[in-house]
Design an enzyme around this catalytic site. Sequence first.
Site, PDB file in Angstrom:
ATOM      1  N   GLN A  59      44.693 -65.085  -0.879  1.00 10.04           N
ATOM      2  CA  GLN A  59      45.898 -64.961  -1.710  1.00 10.04           C
ATOM      3  C   GLN A  59      46.721 -63.738  -1.283  1.00 10.04           C
ATOM      4  OE1 GLN A  59      45.728 -64.553  -6.209  1.00 10.04           O
ATOM      5  NE2 GLN A  59      46.374 -66.666  -5.844  1.00 10.04           N
ATOM      6  N   PHE A  60      46.061 -62.641  -1.094  1.00 10.41           N
ATOM      7  CA  PHE A  60      46.631 -61.504  -0.366  1.00 10.41           C
ATOM      8  C   PHE A  60      45.618 -61.170   0.713  1.00 10.41           C
ATOM      9  CE2 PHE A  60      49.025 -61.332  -4.186  1.00 10.41           C
ATOM     10  CZ  PHE A  60      50.235 -60.742  -3.857  1.00 10.41           C
ATOM     11  N   GLU A  88      42.706 -69.847  -3.180  1.00 12.36           N
ATOM     12  CA  GLU A  88      42.897 -69.581  -4.605  1.00 12.36           C
ATOM     13  C   GLU A  88      44.320 -69.968  -5.001  1.00 12.36           C
ATOM     14  OE1 GLU A  88      41.966 -65.452  -4.530  1.00 12.36           O
ATOM     15  OE2 GLU A  88      39.919 -65.859  -3.861  1.00 12.36           O
ATOM     16  N   SER A 106      36.401 -66.413  -4.917  1.00 14.50           N
ATOM     17  CA  SER A 106      35.201 -66.114  -4.132  1.00 14.50           C
ATOM     18  C   SER A 106      35.561 -66.231  -2.666  1.00 14.50           C
ATOM     19  CB  SER A 106      34.087 -67.119  -4.468  1.00 14.50           C
ATOM     20  OG  SER A 106      33.858 -67.194  -5.840  1.00 14.50           O
ATOM     21  N   GLU A 107      36.031 -65.133  -2.105  1.00 17.67           N
ATOM     22  CA  GLU A 107      36.520 -65.213  -0.732  1.00 17.67           C
ATOM     23  C   GLU A 107      35.418 -65.628   0.236  1.00 17.67           C
ATOM     24  OE1 GLU A 107      37.510 -62.890  -2.811  1.00 17.67           O
ATOM     25  OE2 GLU A 107      39.659 -63.279  -2.902  1.00 17.67           O
ATOM     26  N   ASP A 124      44.610 -58.600   1.853  1.00 19.64           N
ATOM     27  CA  ASP A 124      43.715 -57.493   1.527  1.00 19.64           C
ATOM     28  C   ASP A 124      42.337 -57.993   1.132  1.00 19.64           C
ATOM     29  OD1 ASP A 124      46.546 -57.080   0.897  1.00 19.64           O
ATOM     30  OD2 ASP A 124      45.948 -54.999   0.598  1.00 19.64           O
ATOM     31  N   HIS A 173      47.401 -54.447  -2.175  1.00 23.11           N
ATOM     32  CA  HIS A 173      48.147 -55.676  -1.899  1.00 23.11           C
ATOM     33  C   HIS A 173      49.123 -55.483  -0.735  1.00 23.11           C
ATOM     34  CE1 HIS A 173      46.592 -56.529  -5.873  1.00 23.11           C
ATOM     35  NE2 HIS A 173      46.903 -57.801  -5.715  1.00 23.11           N
ATOM     36  N   ILE A 216      40.664 -60.287   2.254  1.00 24.86           N
ATOM     37  CA  ILE A 216      39.872 -60.873   3.336  1.00 24.86           C
ATOM     38  C   ILE A 216      38.612 -60.050   3.587  1.00 24.86           C
ATOM     39  CG2 ILE A 216      40.886 -59.647   5.297  1.00 24.86           C
ATOM     40  CD1 ILE A 216      40.976 -62.317   6.775  1.00 24.86           C
TER      41      ILE A 216
END
Lengths: 247, 356
Positions: A88-89, A35, A65-66, A91, A133, A93
């Site tokens: 991006q962070f 992202e 959309s991980e 978290d 985060h 994941i």
Amino acid sequence: MAALRMARRSLFSKPSSRPCSRRWSATPAVVLIGEDVGVYGGAFKTSEGLLERFGWERVIDAPISESAIIGAACGMSYCGLRPICEMQFIDFIVCAFNQITNFVAKGHYLWNAPAPMVIRGPSGGGVHGGPFHSANPEMYFVHTPGLKVIYPSTPYDAKGLLKAAVRDNNPVLFFEHKFLYRRIKGEVPSGDYTVPIGKAVVRREGKHLTILSYAAMMHTSLEAAEALAQEGIEAEVIDLRTPVAAG
Amino acid sequence: MIRNIGALLVKGVRPRDIFMQHMAKYDSPTKGKDGTSHFGDLDDLHIVSPISMLGDLIPVMTGVAMAGRYLGQKIVTMTWIGDGGSSTGVFHEGLNFAAAQKAPFVLILENNLWAYSTPVRKQVPLENLADRAKAYGIDSYIVDGNDVVAVYSTAKEAVERARAGEGPILIEAKSFRRQGHAQHDAAEYVPKEMRAYWEAREPARSLRKISGQRKVARCQGQERDRGEDQHAARRGARFCGEFADASGRVCGDRRLLHRRRLPQDPREVGAADCGSDAAKIERHGSMDGSRIWIRQRLRGRERADSFGDTPPAAHSSAGEAKSANGSKPGAKAAVKSGGKKAAKAGAASSSRKARR
């Protein structure tokens, strides 16, 4: 040591992109997907300038959309590419937890399909990130067979381990502690080198006790060891660097 | 749909392997580590293994399609999902990503009216699940999933359009699940009238009815394959009956034995195949010139080259000539996906109707 003398000092946040860019000039197999990694250069600017250099085919701005990011990267890796996905962070994941633990991690075990991909992202607290985060979710994946997990604490290791991760034929999770991003400086050789996955390093010698640590807490551990030294206790500090390397 | 044995057979998996796999034998594709169709073959048959969690293949096949495009090959990827699986989050994430990337990807949504015991009306407030494609700005077809010719023609057209760069395409095949969700499920929740309606539209019977007519000439390939499959299945059954016992279940040391024998164990493969001594490629952004390199270098064999059904895009004339051939496997797989006659053969295109 010659390489180190030649080295320049570098911010911790830079190695994440540098090995990619140097590597990419020789290896079109590596693509970056995540992202805001393209136009914006990543939330922490770790991929700044890569889009201009390598084009949209290799620096792919993905929707939020991980699961799709991880899934698509897995599909790419089956075709022989070596994708690097950015969360991006880190978290976020867990939004792709199923994709990682069931698809990516079990593929080689089950049907002999290696997935040489890297999943990386900024993790850890200490920068006013709040509960969503600041997570350190590496232990979920340490306990998942089929994955390697890397969590470096120095710029030198960050570059060397990221290169090793990209070259590894297993899915590798690469955590970057964002507390260290702009606080820790260290020497980074400009040449090509890797740090072997699965080798810990002794950061401080000591005979009275041993402190095992990694990432940001490794630096805290060193400070603690110094404090102990003033009381006459010599603590050994070991930096794990790769919480799991079994793959 | 995951575990689509029909598609596996069409793509060339030996019935023997499927039988062995389902008996969890050591000589099965997963060496006894799984007992259902969770296996694939990247090198020869170009099949990516599904997993039990529904919808997860959609972003993965999107990635395969993107990689194929990146590597300059005119491949199309195809996977299946059911009416139940179309409610998962990853279905939407994957389809949206594929649409945004205009990936050459065909998704067949087998609407067989039941997700285990839950009827489709309780899952989705839509008359046609193909309407979900509208949300992603992609084209869709609705096809009678029990009409072999219609499914084949529709899938063929969709594959050709995806290959031509029109982006992902969703095909809703309306059908019916004749059996229960699994062996233990007698499916007593299915109304008798519904079952009777669909049993009268059993696809194999419908196909036999028209098989003598010229209409089906286009599908001769399928018929032959079907006969071969049945023959092979019989042989496979004999094989398993006779020899399966010789291949013991995997336990203890045999599993370790298998682990040692993995040809692609990463500890043996090493990382050198992606080393820094690689030839430098200029203009990598456009991928000009890098394709050959990447095919030769990666994995030490031409995997990427042979991933799709057609030759690389670089040979455009050959690619064109083979496109009809190339679309066959997918389309044939679609034929296999049918269960029963569907309610509407509605929205397929005019060219498809012309073929019929």
